[in-house]
Design a protein around this motif. Structure first.
Motif, PDB file in Angstrom:
ATOM      1  N   THR A   1       0.822  -1.206   0.000  1.00 31.27           N
ATOM      2  CA  THR A   1       0.000   0.000   0.000  1.00 31.27           C
ATOM      3  C   THR A   1       0.859   1.260   0.000  1.00 31.27           C
ATOM      4  O   THR A   1       0.342   2.362   0.082  1.00 31.27           O
ATOM      5  N   ILE A   2       2.169   1.082  -0.091  1.00 36.10           N
ATOM      6  CA  ILE A   2       3.096   2.208  -0.140  1.00 36.10           C
ATOM      7  C   ILE A   2       4.183   1.904  -1.179  1.00 36.10           C
ATOM      8  O   ILE A   2       4.537   0.751  -1.399  1.00 36.10           O
ATOM      9  N   ASN A   3       4.671   2.940  -1.819  1.00 34.56           N
ATOM     10  CA  ASN A   3       5.767   2.804  -2.765  1.00 34.56           C
ATOM     11  C   ASN A   3       6.667   4.022  -2.613  1.00 34.56           C
ATOM     12  O   ASN A   3       6.289   5.001  -1.977  1.00 34.56           O
ATOM     13  N   HIS A   4       7.844   3.983  -3.191  1.00 32.71           N
ATOM     14  CA  HIS A   4       8.765   5.111  -3.100  1.00 32.71           C
ATOM     15  C   HIS A   4       9.212   5.528  -4.492  1.00 32.71           C
ATOM     16  O   HIS A   4       9.153   4.763  -5.449  1.00 32.71           O
ATOM     17  N   ASP A   5       9.633   6.764  -4.594  1.00 37.58           N
ATOM     18  CA  ASP A   5      10.162   7.312  -5.837  1.00 37.58           C
ATOM     19  C   ASP A   5      11.505   6.654  -6.130  1.00 37.58           C
ATOM     20  O   ASP A   5      12.309   6.418  -5.225  1.00 37.58           O
ATOM     21  N   MET A   6      11.768   6.351  -7.387  1.00 35.77           N
ATOM     22  CA  MET A   6      13.020   5.675  -7.751  1.00 35.77           C
ATOM     23  C   MET A   6      14.255   6.533  -7.459  1.00 35.77           C
ATOM     24  O   MET A   6      15.307   6.016  -7.133  1.00 35.77           O
ATOM     25  N   ASN A   7      14.133   7.849  -7.592  1.00 32.59           N
ATOM     26  CA  ASN A   7      15.285   8.728  -7.399  1.00 32.59           C
ATOM     27  C   ASN A   7      15.397   9.271  -5.969  1.00 32.59           C
ATOM     28  O   ASN A   7      16.486   9.598  -5.524  1.00 32.59           O
ATOM     29  N   GLU A   8      14.271   9.385  -5.296  1.00 31.77           N
ATOM     30  CA  GLU A   8      14.247   9.927  -3.931  1.00 31.77           C
ATOM     31  C   GLU A   8      13.651   8.885  -2.992  1.00 31.77           C
ATOM     32  O   GLU A   8      12.609   9.096  -2.383  1.00 31.77           O
TER      33      GLU A   8
END
Length: 66
Positions: A10-17
Protein backbone atom coordinates in the motif's frame (compact mmCIF):
# COMPACT_ATOMS: atom_id res chain seq x y z
CA UNK A 1 -8.49 -17.27 -1.21
CA UNK A 2 -4.84 -16.30 -1.03
CA UNK A 3 -2.03 -18.72 -1.84
CA UNK A 4 1.39 -18.70 -0.12
CA UNK A 5 3.73 -15.85 -1.00
CA UNK A 6 1.06 -13.21 -1.61
CA UNK A 7 2.37 -9.66 -1.10
CA UNK A 8 0.08 -6.63 -0.85
CA UNK A 9 1.77 -3.22 -0.97
CA UNK A 10 0.00 0.00 0.00
CA UNK A 11 3.10 2.21 -0.14
CA UNK A 12 5.77 2.80 -2.77
CA UNK A 13 8.77 5.11 -3.10
CA UNK A 14 10.16 7.31 -5.84
CA UNK A 15 13.02 5.68 -7.75
CA UNK A 16 15.28 8.73 -7.40
CA UNK A 17 14.25 9.93 -3.93
CA UNK A 18 13.78 6.61 -2.12
CA UNK A 19 13.79 8.04 1.38
CA UNK A 20 11.98 11.31 0.71
CA UNK A 21 9.02 10.79 -1.64
CA UNK A 22 6.41 8.16 -0.87
CA UNK A 23 3.13 7.36 -2.61
CA UNK A 24 0.23 5.55 -1.00
CA UNK A 25 -2.70 3.70 -2.50
CA UNK A 26 -5.55 1.57 -1.32
CA UNK A 27 -5.74 -2.10 -2.35
CA UNK A 28 -9.23 -3.60 -2.62
CA UNK A 29 -9.89 -7.33 -2.97
CA UNK A 30 -13.55 -8.12 -3.52
CA UNK A 31 -15.59 -11.24 -2.78
CA UNK A 32 -14.45 -14.71 -3.83
CA UNK A 33 -11.22 -13.58 -5.51
CA UNK A 34 -8.60 -16.34 -5.76
CA UNK A 35 -5.03 -15.05 -5.86
CA UNK A 36 -2.22 -17.45 -6.77
CA UNK A 37 1.26 -18.07 -5.36
CA UNK A 38 3.88 -15.32 -5.19
CA UNK A 39 1.60 -12.56 -6.53
CA UNK A 40 2.44 -8.94 -5.65
CA UNK A 41 -0.43 -6.45 -5.68
CA UNK A 42 0.75 -2.85 -5.88
CA UNK A 43 -0.90 0.31 -4.45
CA UNK A 44 -4.11 1.52 -6.09
CA UNK A 45 -5.26 -1.86 -7.43
CA UNK A 46 -8.75 -3.36 -7.17
CA UNK A 47 -9.27 -7.09 -7.66
CA UNK A 48 -12.90 -7.68 -8.64
CA UNK A 49 -15.48 -10.27 -7.61
CA UNK A 50 -14.79 -13.88 -8.63
CA UNK A 51 -11.37 -13.11 -10.16
CA UNK A 52 -9.11 -16.13 -10.54
CA UNK A 53 -5.42 -15.19 -10.87
CA UNK A 54 -3.26 -18.19 -11.62
CA UNK A 55 -2.12 -17.68 -15.22
CA UNK A 56 1.42 -16.66 -14.32
CA UNK A 57 0.53 -13.02 -13.69
CA UNK A 58 2.76 -12.36 -10.72
CA UNK A 59 2.43 -8.61 -10.38
CA UNK A 60 -0.59 -6.33 -10.61
CA UNK A 61 0.74 -2.79 -11.02
CA UNK A 62 -2.25 -0.51 -11.46
CA UNK A 63 -5.92 -0.26 -12.25
CA UNK A 64 -8.68 -2.77 -11.87
CA UNK A 65 -8.71 -6.48 -12.57
CA UNK A 66 -12.36 -7.14 -13.50
Amino acid sequence: MAAPGLRIATINHDMNERHAIYTYGKVTIKKNAWIGMNVTICPGVTIGDLVLNYYGIHEVNSGTVP
